[in-house]
Structure formats: structure tokens, C-alpha cells
Design a protein around this motif. Structure first.
Motif, PDB file in Angstrom:
ATOM      1  N   VAL A  32     -84.383 -99.744 119.804  1.00  0.00           N
ATOM      2  CA  VAL A  32     -85.651-100.500 119.780  1.00  0.00           C
ATOM      3  C   VAL A  32     -85.558-101.781 120.611  1.00  0.00           C
ATOM      4  CG1 VAL A  32     -86.362 -99.542 117.572  1.00  0.00           C
ATOM      5  CG2 VAL A  32     -85.015-101.665 117.600  1.00  0.00           C
ATOM      6  N   GLY A  33     -84.596-101.817 121.522  1.00  0.00           N
ATOM      7  CA  GLY A  33     -84.508-102.938 122.447  1.00  0.00           C
ATOM      8  C   GLY A  33     -83.909-104.203 121.883  1.00  0.00           C
ATOM      9  N   LEU A  34     -83.166-104.080 120.768  1.00  0.00           N
ATOM     10  CA  LEU A  34     -82.570-105.255 120.139  1.00  0.00           C
ATOM     11  C   LEU A  34     -81.040-105.186 120.149  1.00  0.00           C
ATOM     12  CD1 LEU A  34     -84.967-105.529 117.044  1.00  0.00           C
ATOM     13  CD2 LEU A  34     -85.094-106.822 119.184  1.00  0.00           C
ATOM     14  N   GLY A  35     -80.498-104.407 121.061  1.00  0.00           N
ATOM     15  CA  GLY A  35     -79.054-104.207 121.101  1.00  0.00           C
ATOM     16  C   GLY A  35     -78.253-105.479 121.277  1.00  0.00           C
ATOM     17  N   GLU A  36     -78.818-106.455 121.981  1.00  0.00           N
ATOM     18  CA  GLU A  36     -78.090-107.699 122.207  1.00  0.00           C
ATOM     19  C   GLU A  36     -77.900-108.510 120.928  1.00  0.00           C
ATOM     20  OE1 GLU A  36     -80.437-110.866 124.231  1.00  0.00           O
ATOM     21  OE2 GLU A  36     -81.987-109.306 124.322  1.00  0.00           O
ATOM     22  N   TYR A  37     -78.612-108.116 119.865  1.00  0.00           N
ATOM     23  CA  TYR A  37     -78.523-108.854 118.605  1.00  0.00           C
ATOM     24  C   TYR A  37     -77.641-108.156 117.563  1.00  0.00           C
ATOM     25  CZ  TYR A  37     -82.618-111.237 120.540  1.00  0.00           C
ATOM     26  OH  TYR A  37     -83.475-111.934 121.349  1.00  0.00           O
ATOM     27  N   ILE A  38     -76.925-107.110 117.950  1.00  0.00           N
ATOM     28  CA  ILE A  38     -76.084-106.386 116.989  1.00  0.00           C
ATOM     29  C   ILE A  38     -75.150-107.337 116.254  1.00  0.00           C
ATOM     30  CG2 ILE A  38     -74.177-104.736 116.772  1.00  0.00           C
ATOM     31  CD1 ILE A  38     -75.487-103.062 118.919  1.00  0.00           C
ATOM     32  N   SER A  39     -74.492-108.201 116.994  1.00  0.00           N
ATOM     33  CA  SER A  39     -73.522-109.108 116.371  1.00  0.00           C
ATOM     34  C   SER A  39     -74.184-110.003 115.334  1.00  0.00           C
ATOM     35  CB  SER A  39     -72.825-109.959 117.433  1.00  0.00           C
ATOM     36  OG  SER A  39     -73.756-110.780 118.124  1.00  0.00           O
ATOM     37  N   TRP A  40     -75.449-110.366 115.519  1.00  0.00           N
ATOM     38  CA  TRP A  40     -76.140-111.228 114.565  1.00  0.00           C
ATOM     39  C   TRP A  40     -76.165-110.598 113.172  1.00  0.00           C
ATOM     40  CZ3 TRP A  40     -81.042-114.228 116.427  1.00  0.00           C
ATOM     41  CH2 TRP A  40     -80.747-114.911 117.618  1.00  0.00           C
ATOM     42  N   PHE A  41     -76.354-109.287 113.113  1.00  0.00           N
ATOM     43  CA  PHE A  41     -76.478-108.607 111.825  1.00  0.00           C
ATOM     44  C   PHE A  41     -75.153-108.602 111.068  1.00  0.00           C
ATOM     45  CE2 PHE A  41     -80.312-107.516 113.862  1.00  0.00           C
ATOM     46  CZ  PHE A  41     -81.206-107.085 112.897  1.00  0.00           C
ATOM     47  N   TYR A  42     -74.052-108.500 111.793  1.00  0.00           N
ATOM     48  CA  TYR A  42     -72.746-108.521 111.138  1.00  0.00           C
ATOM     49  C   TYR A  42     -72.303-109.949 110.833  1.00  0.00           C
ATOM     50  CZ  TYR A  42     -72.538-103.577 112.109  1.00  0.00           C
ATOM     51  OH  TYR A  42     -72.816-102.233 112.128  1.00  0.00           O
ATOM     52  N   VAL A  43     -72.697-110.884 111.673  1.00  0.00           N
ATOM     53  CA  VAL A  43     -72.427-112.296 111.380  1.00  0.00           C
ATOM     54  C   VAL A  43     -73.158-112.703 110.107  1.00  0.00           C
ATOM     55  CG1 VAL A  43     -72.847-114.660 112.134  1.00  0.00           C
ATOM     56  CG2 VAL A  43     -71.926-112.997 113.749  1.00  0.00           C
ATOM     57  N   ALA A  44     -74.406-112.262 109.967  1.00  0.00           N
ATOM     58  CA  ALA A  44     -75.188-112.598 108.769  1.00  0.00           C
ATOM     59  C   ALA A  44     -74.493-112.080 107.516  1.00  0.00           C
ATOM     60  CB  ALA A  44     -76.594-112.002 108.875  1.00  0.00           C
ATOM     61  N   GLN A  45     -73.950-110.884 107.600  1.00  0.00           N
ATOM     62  CA  GLN A  45     -73.232-110.309 106.463  1.00  0.00           C
ATOM     63  C   GLN A  45     -72.024-111.157 106.097  1.00  0.00           C
ATOM     64  OE1 GLN A  45     -72.646-105.848 105.884  1.00  0.00           O
ATOM     65  NE2 GLN A  45     -70.641-106.437 106.615  1.00  0.00           N
ATOM     66  N   GLY A  46     -71.331-111.646 107.122  1.00  0.00           N
ATOM     67  CA  GLY A  46     -70.174-112.493 106.865  1.00  0.00           C
ATOM     68  C   GLY A  46     -70.557-113.847 106.294  1.00  0.00           C
ATOM     69  N   VAL A  47     -71.637-114.421 106.823  1.00  0.00           N
ATOM     70  CA  VAL A  47     -72.065-115.750 106.366  1.00  0.00           C
ATOM     71  C   VAL A  47     -72.445-115.719 104.892  1.00  0.00           C
ATOM     72  CG1 VAL A  47     -73.843-117.513 106.593  1.00  0.00           C
ATOM     73  CG2 VAL A  47     -72.766-116.562 108.639  1.00  0.00           C
ATOM     74  N   VAL A  48     -73.231-114.724 104.484  1.00  0.00           N
ATOM     75  CA  VAL A  48     -73.637-114.677 103.079  1.00  0.00           C
ATOM     76  C   VAL A  48     -72.440-114.378 102.173  1.00  0.00           C
ATOM     77  CG1 VAL A  48     -75.992-113.997 103.631  1.00  0.00           C
ATOM     78  CG2 VAL A  48     -74.302-112.225 103.140  1.00  0.00           C
ATOM     79  N   SER A  49     -71.398-113.747 102.750  1.00  0.00           N
ATOM     80  CA  SER A  49     -70.192-113.467 101.965  1.00  0.00           C
ATOM     81  C   SER A  49     -69.409-114.736 101.659  1.00  0.00           C
ATOM     82  CB  SER A  49     -69.290-112.473 102.707  1.00  0.00           C
ATOM     83  OG  SER A  49     -69.911-111.214 102.833  1.00  0.00           O
ATOM     84  N   ILE A  50     -69.734-115.819 102.356  1.00  0.00           N
ATOM     85  CA  ILE A  50     -69.033-117.077 102.135  1.00  0.00           C
ATOM     86  C   ILE A  50     -69.460-117.723 100.819  1.00  0.00           C
ATOM     87  CG2 ILE A  50     -68.730-119.431 103.009  1.00  0.00           C
ATOM     88  CD1 ILE A  50     -68.944-118.310 105.838  1.00  0.00           C
ATOM     89  N   PHE A  51     -70.763-117.635 100.505  1.00  0.00           N
ATOM     90  CA  PHE A  51     -71.239-118.376  99.332  1.00  0.00           C
ATOM     91  C   PHE A  51     -71.934-117.537  98.264  1.00  0.00           C
ATOM     92  CE2 PHE A  51     -74.510-118.478 102.597  1.00  0.00           C
ATOM     93  CZ  PHE A  51     -75.660-118.162 101.911  1.00  0.00           C
ATOM     94  N   MET A  52     -72.572-116.428  98.636  1.00  0.00           N
ATOM     95  CA  MET A  52     -73.347-115.682  97.649  1.00  0.00           C
ATOM     96  C   MET A  52     -72.499-115.049  96.537  1.00  0.00           C
ATOM     97  SD  MET A  52     -76.577-115.940  97.742  1.00  0.00           S
ATOM     98  CE  MET A  52     -77.131-114.502  96.799  1.00  0.00           C
ATOM     99  N   PRO A  53     -71.323-114.442  96.834  1.00  0.00           N
ATOM    100  CA  PRO A  53     -70.531-113.882  95.734  1.00  0.00           C
ATOM    101  C   PRO A  53     -70.143-114.929  94.692  1.00  0.00           C
ATOM    102  CG  PRO A  53     -69.790-112.977  97.824  1.00  0.00           C
ATOM    103  CD  PRO A  53     -70.760-114.076  98.149  1.00  0.00           C
ATOM    104  N   ALA A  54     -69.823-116.157  95.141  1.00  0.00           N
ATOM    105  CA  ALA A  54     -69.451-117.214  94.197  1.00  0.00           C
ATOM    106  C   ALA A  54     -70.636-117.605  93.328  1.00  0.00           C
ATOM    107  CB  ALA A  54     -68.930-118.428  94.963  1.00  0.00           C
ATOM    108  N   ILE A  55     -71.816-117.696  93.939  1.00  0.00           N
ATOM    109  CA  ILE A  55     -73.007-118.082  93.182  1.00  0.00           C
ATOM    110  C   ILE A  55     -73.367-117.011  92.157  1.00  0.00           C
ATOM    111  CG2 ILE A  55     -75.485-118.512  93.354  1.00  0.00           C
ATOM    112  CD1 ILE A  55     -74.941-119.800  96.085  1.00  0.00           C
TER     113      ILE A  55
END
Length: 460
Positions: A32-55
Motif C-alpha cells: 500500500v505504498g508505506l514500505g518505508e515506514y516498516i521500521s516505525w511499526f517495530y520501533v513502536a512495539q519496542g517503545v511500548v515494551s519499555i513502559f506498558m508491561p510495568a504499568i
């Protein structure tokens, strides 16, 4: 139905949700023309893993029973993923009409979904341990056979989206003067957004199922009630950085964590890219080929107790680090265009079991052995923060930059960028070189005397 069977179902669904999209969402974004943003989706997963499990963990400790919070979290994550699927459908329609798509709506809904999903990985373990203990089971003996069905669920979901075409096979043909040839055309018509619907539906099922699980009472004892906010959020474990050995361990865990999500994000677009130039069953079924990695992961878990006892944590961690070198290196020289190339891709998937399990599982065992009992849970949280949080987020972001330098999306395929030497091979070899440097430095600076008897007493 027995309680073990019910927990098996919980674990199967827990990881089937993740497996339905984790390794193939890159194909959807590319279509769908968003290939350049693939890394954003995995970065987001990592970022939320920093604080959401603790909360979420703190809430489960004090306010809401874990099995109920598990259900609430899955239902919330599922709803947001279905919203992401709706925006994915709209993006597909726009792409087929030749119009540009926007990253914002899909990405926002996806971030909210993974923010509530990622804490459920630890929460499902909490629920399983609590239920087993309350019924007099031995968690050391009885939990691993239950947990392995999580990996089975992950694999089953990968196969499902692959065989029904939701993962994006990335190949179409067209007739030219009566001869069927491969065509570089937009692939959005393959409904790759449907993988998000599969994820959302499975999440709804598990969310509702969690409410039927036995109660996991909250510990309202004085000891539990007097935990400070820092303890509830796992911040007290940072005191471990005062020990040189533990500081180095967590530092290298973060450095190696850089590698964790790279192949999840880019393995299927890479294998799929060969479909742009030649016919290959493996190129048309990248998700199925990558699933060999998860099969290897399930089998390699069985080797960890022996290897830890025989070689010690340093050697086992080095095995993991150099397995990552081979994981990336085999991808760099492998292809679907020859028997030898296919064998190399299979070898890359096979060594993934060592790369992933020997790092994550043995690392968790080492933390449990070295951390004082009152802060073991916090120390495990810190290990996850350094690896799946900071390390994976930074690594995936950097990987996105490297891939974008060497490769470009053309007609739904991520292929070598014109005017830039190297293409996919150079990309994977850069990652392999990084893993090699980390492994060599770790071997030189991390000092640890192996004590087989100490490791033999580890309970998990």
C-alpha cells in the motif's frame, strides 16, 4: 476440560495473535505504498515494551485480578487492531485506484493495539503460574509443556495467513502475446490487510476466553501493599548496574537486542523480492519459509538446560551472538533462485532458534541466578526493557535506515536501489558484521566463572 488444557488454549491463542502479523506486516505496508515506514511499526512495539508491561503489571498487582486484566487488555488491543485493519482496507482501495495513502491512521491504531498487547505476554505467564500453583502443580515441570503450545500457535497463525494469501505472496502474472510472464504490479489486491483482521478476531476470542479462567487472587498482604512505586515499576533493579558483571550483561543484552526484530520486519519482504525476477515457490510463500525459524526456536528450547550446565552463561551467550552472525550472513548470500541459495535460507532459519532462545531464555536464567530474590521480578523486567524495549527499538530504527539506503519499493517488491551497489546482500552483511563485532567485544570484556552447580539450582 482440565486446567492444563485450558492454559494450553490460552498460550496457543496468546502467540497466534502475534504470529498472524509480526513477520508479514511488512509485505502489507509495502503493497500500500508505506514500505518505508516498516521500521516505525517495530520501533513502536519496542517503545511500548519499555513502559506498558510495568504499568499493566502494577495494576494487576494491586487493583484487577490478572486473568480479568488479561481479558480487558486483549479486548482493547483487538478493537484497535480491527480499526487498523479498517484503515488498511481503505489504504488498499486507494492504492488500487492509484492514489497515495497516509501512514497516520493505520500507525496510530496499530500503536494503541500493541500498547495493550505487549503487556499480555508477561501477564499470561502470571496467570498460568498463579493457576498452576493454586492447584498444587509444579510450575518448573508443568509450565514448559504448556508454554510450547504458544510457539505452536505462532507457527499455526503464520501458516494460516500464508496459505490463504493474507501474508502477501508478492507475485502476479500477466499474459503477454499468449505467454504468461511475471509482472511488477501493485499487490494490494491480495488483501494483505486481512492479516490484521485475523489478529483482531483472535484477540477478541482470547479476551473473552480469559474471563472464563479461574480466579487469580491479588496478594493483599502487608508485604505486597508496602511496595514503593519504584518497586512496582521495576525501577529498583537498576541498582544492579553497580555490579560490573551485571552492568556489562545488561549493556550487551541491549546491544544484542538490536538484532531481535530486524528479521521479523524484513525477512519476508527480502524473500518475497525474488518473486520480482523469477518464479519460486519459496519466494511466493515467504511467511511459510520464515516459520521454520519458529520451529527451530521450539526445538532449541530443549537444548538450553544442557548447554547452560555444560558450558556456562558466557559461552551460551556467545553461541547466540555468533548464531546471529550466521542468521544474517546466510540471508546475505542465500536466495530462492538456486538449490544452494534455498539451503542457505533454510540454514538461516534453523540457526535462529539458537540466536533467539540461547539469548532470551539463558539470559533470563542468568538474571534469576544473579539478582537478589526480592528484586528478581524487577530484574527480569529490566532485562526485557534493555532487550525488547531499548535494544529492539533502536535496532529496528537503524535497520530501516540501512534497508532504505540499499533497497527501494518497486511495484510491491523491495528490491535493490538503482545506483547503489550491494542491494539486499549488503544489507544483511552489514547486520552480520554488527553482530560479529558485538560478539567479539563481549568475549573479551565479559568475565564470568562458570559454576555448574549454581546453574543446576536455578528453578526456571
Amino acid at each position: 476440560m482440565g486446567i492444563k488444557s485450558r492454559l494450553i488454549i490460552m498460550n496457543f491463542l496468546q502467540f497466534a495473535i502475534w504470529g498472524s502479523y509480526l513477520v508479514c506486516i511488512g509485505n502489507f505496508l509495502g503493497r500500500v505504498g508505506l514500505g518505508e515506514y516498516i521500521s516505525w511499526f517495530y520501533v513502536a512495539q519496542g517503545v511500548v515494551s519499555i513502559f506498558m508491561p510495568a504499568i499493566i503489571g502494577a495494576i494487576a498487582d494491586k487493583f484487577i485480578e490478572p486473568q480479568r486484566l488479561l481479558g480487558i487488555s486483549h479486548l482493547t488491543a483487538a478493537v484497535f487492531m480491527l480499526v487498523a485493519a479498517w484503515f488498511g482496507f481503505q489504504a488498499t482501495e486507494l492504492t488500487l485506484a492509484g492514489e497515495a495513502t497516509s501512514i497516520g491512521p493505520i500507525f496510530a491504531a496499530y500503536c494503541l493495539s500493541v500498547a495493550f498487547y505487549m503487556p499480555t505476554i508477561a501477564l499470561s505467564n502470571t496467570v498460568a503460574f498463579s493457576i498452576l500453583k493454586n492447584r498444587g502443580f509444579d510450575t518448573v515441570r508443568d509450565f514448559p509443556p504448556i508454554r510450547v503450545f504458544g510457539t505452536v500457535g505462532f507457527i499455526a497463525a503464520m501458516w494460516l495467513v500464508n496459505f490463504v494469501g493474507f501474508g502477501g505472496s508478492g507475485v502476479q502474472t500477466e499474459l503477454h502475446e499468449g505467454v504468461e510472464t511475471l509482472a511488477l504490479v501493485p499487490m494490494a489486491s491480495q488483501f494483505t490487510y486481512m492479516q490484521l483482521i485475523v489478529c483482531g478476531v483472535l484477540g477478541l476470542v482470547l479476551g473473552l476466553y480469559a474471563f472464563s479462567l479461574p480466579s487469580c487472587p491479588i496478594d493483599r498482604s502487608a508485604a505486597a501493599g508496602h511496595k514503593s512505586l519504584a518497586q512496582r515499576l521495576g525501577l529498583d533493579a537498576f541498582v544492579l548496574f553497580k555490579q560490573r558483571k551485571m552492568a556489562l550483561f545488561f549493556l550487551f543484552s541491549m546491544l544484542l537486542g538490536v538484532s531481535l526484530q530486524i528479521t521479523n520486519g524484513y525477512a519476508t519482504p527480502y524473500i518475497n523480492s525474488f518473486a520480482a525476477t523469477s518464479e519460486s515457490w519459496f519466494a511466493e510463500n515467504p511467511t511459510l519459509l520464515v516459520s521454520v525459524s519458529q520451529v527451530s526456536e521450539a526445538l532449541c528450547i530443549l537444548l538450553i538446560p544442557f548447554c547452560l550446565k555444560r558450558f556456562g552463561i558466557k559461552i551460551v551467550m556467545l553461541m547466540a551472538m555468533f548464531a546471529w552472525v550466521l542468521r544474517f550472513g546466510f540471508f546475505g548470500i542465500g536466495s530462492t533462485e538456486s538449490i544452494v541459495g534455498i539451503v542457505l535460507l533454510f540454514l538461516s532459519c534453523i540457526v535462529y532458534g539458537v540466536a533467539f532462545d540461547f539469548f532470551n531464555v539463558s539470559g533470563a536464567l542468568f538474571v534469576e541466578q544473579e539478582a537478589a530474590k526480592p528484586m528478581q521480578a524487577s530484574a527480569q523486567g529490566l532485562f526485557m526493557l534493555m532487550t525488547n524495549g531499548i535494544g529492539a527499538s533502536v535496532g529496528t530504527w537503524i535497520a530501516g535506515k540501512i534497508v532504505s539506503h540499499y533497497c527501494d519499493w518497486q511495484g510491491g517488491f523491495l528490491v535493490a536501489r538503482e545506483g547503489v551497489a550491494g542491494g539486499w546482500s549488503a544489507t544483511w552483511l552489514v547486520f552480520a558484521g554488527y553482530a560479529l563485532v558485538v560478539g567479539v567485544v563481549f568475549a573479551m570484556v565479559f568475565k564470568y566463572r562458570h559454576n555448574p552447580e549454581a546453574l543446576g539450582n536455578v528453578k526456571h
